[in-house]
Design a protein around this motif. Structure first.
Motif, PDB file in Angstrom:
ATOM      1  N   GLY A  61       0.683  -1.283  -0.010  1.00  0.00           N
ATOM      2  CA  GLY A  61      -0.070  -0.288  -0.107  1.00  0.00           C
ATOM      3  C   GLY A  61       0.793   1.273  -0.087  1.00  0.00           C
ATOM      4  O   GLY A  61       1.697   1.325   0.683  1.00  0.00           O
ATOM      5  N   ASN A  66      -2.589   3.578   5.469  1.00  0.00           N
ATOM      6  CA  ASN A  66      -2.029   2.418   5.780  1.00  0.00           C
ATOM      7  C   ASN A  66      -0.702   2.527   6.435  1.00  0.00           C
ATOM      8  O   ASN A  66       0.091   3.440   6.065  1.00  0.00           O
ATOM      9  CB  ASN A  66      -2.066   1.341   4.763  1.00  0.00           C
ATOM     10  N   THR A 404       2.740  -2.429  11.515  1.00  0.00           N
ATOM     11  CA  THR A 404       1.318  -2.395  11.625  1.00  0.00           C
ATOM     12  C   THR A 404       1.008  -1.089  12.363  1.00  0.00           C
ATOM     13  O   THR A 404       1.886  -0.707  13.214  1.00  0.00           O
ATOM     14  CB  THR A 404       0.893  -3.477  12.047  1.00  0.00           C
ATOM     15  N   ARG A 424      -6.118   7.263  11.497  1.00  0.00           N
ATOM     16  CA  ARG A 424      -5.073   6.933  11.120  1.00  0.00           C
ATOM     17  C   ARG A 424      -4.404   8.119  10.024  1.00  0.00           C
ATOM     18  O   ARG A 424      -2.910   8.131  10.134  1.00  0.00           O
ATOM     19  CB  ARG A 424      -5.346   5.706  10.017  1.00  0.00           C
TER      20      ARG A 424
END
Length: 440
Positions: A61, A66, A404, A424
């Motif tokens: 990505g 992300n 992550t 995010r």
């Protein structure tokens, strides 16, 4: 020893090793980069260029929503050679960054060989160097160097198995039975080729995968059989349940088959593997089926009747150390601080993560040789999250990981933001601001 006169050594010419060498050279150090190919080949490399991508051609990505997209943006702030080369070799891939692997590795090789402070030498390193050095030999570390590392650490390295997906020639596909589309119209909206399967075709495909002949593991491999969960072979996924593939790489969400006007039951996606669009990668179709079985079964897929495979799937053994037990926050071996590790052998998974550890190891060694204190990246950043995984995790439960959001520390004011995407995006903005400050 002054910075200008120091010569650092980097062992391994993969993504991590090249990034480490580049960071050292850009900081004013003279660097020797040692790569064993072609003197000693590996089971999966095809050429002699540095930074060869042997698995997927995707760096995943590429947006701030992300975690790996944030990691890429941070690397670009830090002057990453790998990201610069990837941008120059990019091919259409929806919302991901994928590259023409030959153009990419050639760009990295030319940059490394053309840098006045980097000397490339081709031979196999069989003993641990005295240092200062960075070992970035990756999952396919030669047996001799692997043995030397085992002797130093006093225990056998952990291991798992990684897999490679097939690549098919575009001119051998029946395009009339495929449709071009990206999930949810990302990228240009039609960056992937898709083979649609109805329920009956999917069930027949699963039956064939479950019954197919697999390549047996060698004796030394079968005793400690683990797979990286993010790169499971299709037959392993099928064994976990008949629906697993349909909720994994064959998921049809975000796609509509123009032949029916409906979402397919399942799809096989093909991603462009080179700029000329002559080669296409079967997304998520890593496998340990025999080559004969791969050709037989995949030829039953829509549009694949006459498929010609440029490369068939395979599995190879990866090795990594128990990083929380052996590495400090500057990626030095606690028992031998003159040596640093970088790349997949530290316990990160993925091209971008491997290059990021090379970047950090290079900057840390440059700071040390310059007599400066090295401060690890802030824990709110993606780089800081990787370092938390490698140095603060539980040694008893340590396993390789991609970057992550869960590895990064979320500031309280950002954690309180409602909605995952706004939260995010706010975290990404904070991380990039922190990384700019850290870089300076």
């Amino acid at each position: 020893m002054t910075l200008a006169r120091a010569r650092a050594q980097v062992v391994g010419g993969g993504l991590a090793g090249c990034e480490a060498a580049w960071q050292l050279a850009e900081a004013g150090l003279d660097v020797t980069l040692v790569e064993m190919r072609p003197r000693r080949p590996t089971p999966v490399h095809r050429g002699n260029e540095l930074a060869e991508l042997v698995c997927s051609n995707s760096l995943r990505g590429d947006g701030p929503a992300n975690a790996v997209g944030v990691l890429k943006a941070e690397m670009e702030i830090l002057g990453s050679l790998i990201l610069r080369s990837a941008r120059a070799a990019a091919v259409p891939a929806g919302g991901a960054l994928a590259v023409d692997r030959d153009i990419f590795s050639r760009a990295v090789t030319e940059s490394i060989q053309g840098h006045p402070r980097i000397r490339v030498e081709r031979y196999e390193v069989t003993e641990l160097p005295e240092g200062p050095a960075i070992i970035a030999t990756g999952p396919l570390t030669s047996p001799a160097l692997h043995h030397a590392l085992d002797n130093l650490l006093g225990e056998s390295a952990l291991s798992f198995f990684d897999a490679i997906a097939p690549i098919v020639a575009a001119d051998s596909l029946d395009k009339s039975r495929l449709f071009a589309a990206s999930r949810y119209g990302k990228g240009d909206g039609a960056d992937y080729l898709n083979a649609a399967l109805d329920c009956d075709a999917y069930e027949r495909f699963i039956d064939q995968i479950l019954a197919a002949e697999k390549v047996p593991f060698k004796d030394f491999e079968s005793g400690d059989l683990k797979y990286f969960e993010g790169c499971l072979p299709i037959e392993v996924m099928a064994e976990r349940g008949r629906e697993t593939l349909r909720f994994g790489p064959m998921k049809p969400v975000g796609l509509e088959d123009p032949a029916t006007g409906r979402r397919p039951w399942a799809v096989v996606q093909l991603r462009q593997d080179d700029l000329a669009a002559e080669h296409w990668n079967m997304v998520g179709f890593q496998t340990k089926l025999t080559h004969r079985e791969q050709k037989r079964i995949f030829s039953t897929l829509p549009g694949f009747a006459n498929a010609r495979f440029v490369r068939l799937g395979m599995i190879h053994r990866n090795t990594f150390i128990n990083a929380p037990r052996f590495l400090d926050r500057a990626l030095r071996l606690r028992c031998r601080p003159a040596l640093r590790l970088a790349g997949q052998m530290t316990g990160v998974e993925g091209y971008v993560e491997s290059a990021a550890t090379g970047l950090l190891a290079g900057r840390a060694l440059a700071a040390e040789l310059d007599g400066r204190e090295y401060l690890p990246p802030p824990p709110e950043t993606a780089h800081g999250g990787l370092m938390r995984h490698l140095t603060e995790g539980d040694p008893a439960a340590f396993q390789p990981s991609n970057i992550t959001w869960g590895l990064m520390v979320s500031p309280p004011e950002i954690a309180e933001i409602r909605g995952r995407r706004p939260r995010r995006l706010a975290h990404a903005e904070r991380a990039l601001d922190l990384m700019r400050n850290w870089a300076s």
